[in-house]
Motif scaffolding. Sequence first.
Motif, PDB file in Angstrom:
ATOM      1  N   THR A 262     -17.930 -30.273  32.310  1.00 29.89           N
ATOM      2  CA  THR A 262     -18.480 -29.054  31.741  1.00 29.89           C
ATOM      3  C   THR A 262     -17.516 -28.571  30.677  1.00 29.89           C
ATOM      4  OG1 THR A 262     -17.412 -27.767  33.459  1.00 29.89           O
ATOM      5  CG2 THR A 262     -19.712 -28.368  33.821  1.00 29.89           C
TER       6      THR A 262
ATOM      7  N   SER B 145     -14.021 -25.668  31.027  1.00 33.69           N
ATOM      8  CA  SER B 145     -14.199 -24.287  31.448  1.00 33.69           C
ATOM      9  C   SER B 145     -13.171 -23.921  32.502  1.00 33.69           C
ATOM     10  CB  SER B 145     -15.617 -24.116  31.999  1.00 33.69           C
ATOM     11  OG  SER B 145     -15.758 -22.855  32.585  1.00 33.69           O
TER      12      SER B 145
ATOM     13  N   SER C  83     -14.744 -23.172  36.007  1.00 35.27           N
ATOM     14  CA  SER C  83     -15.061 -24.303  36.876  1.00 35.27           C
ATOM     15  C   SER C  83     -13.785 -24.880  37.486  1.00 35.27           C
ATOM     16  CB  SER C  83     -15.834 -25.375  36.109  1.00 35.27           C
ATOM     17  OG  SER C  83     -15.011 -25.963  35.116  1.00 35.27           O
TER      18      SER C  83
ATOM     19  N   ASP D 294     -12.848 -25.261  41.443  1.00 37.52           N
ATOM     20  CA  ASP D 294     -12.418 -26.546  41.989  1.00 37.52           C
ATOM     21  C   ASP D 294     -11.150 -26.394  42.815  1.00 37.52           C
ATOM     22  OD1 ASP D 294     -14.526 -27.822  40.787  1.00 37.52           O
ATOM     23  OD2 ASP D 294     -13.368 -28.541  39.064  1.00 37.52           O
TER      24      ASP D 294
END
Length: 188
Positions: A100, A108, A111, A115
């Motif tokens: 992404t 990003s 994200s 994670d």
Amino acid sequence: MTELGDKLKAARREKGLSLDDLQQITKIQKRYLVAIEEGNYSVMPGKFYTRAFIKQYAEAVDVDSTQLFAEFESEVPESQQEVVDQEQSRAQKKAAPLTTHSVGGQSSSRSRFFDILPKVLIAVFILFILFIIWYFVFAKSNDGAVETQNNNSNQTVQVKDDTGSSTKKSDDSSDAAAKKKAEETKSS
């Protein structure tokens, strides 16, 4: 109605199947089966699906689909380019979630945060468990040491007055030291 639709409808009736029966066999919605019989391919979700549904319909009523496509080539929409485009778009959709990117082309940060979040939570939980273990092992053993010191500080002190009577009293070491000082001042 089209010739292709008429041929499929006639084959369906020969087999004694209703549209509902055919829907259960092919798992194609009834509205699409009706659209095939009427030749109304604009109702279909795409050219690829139109060809696939016609093929399933033909196989369900025991009509050779390759011969059917060859015979009614002008009626059946061509979908070679659409198949290639759909395969490419599927590949792009599968690859998109893997990386992404934001507008600037960088990954990003949101994200990445999500994670890492489970790992951080697990680490905090492990630290909490270790603190609890430390508290019960070391803090409780220190409490026991304090209690033994308190037991040792409570001593029995024997004090003699000028009157000659002796009394026994249990006090802290600081009280005993104060009384001893008082006794020394009396005797001097």
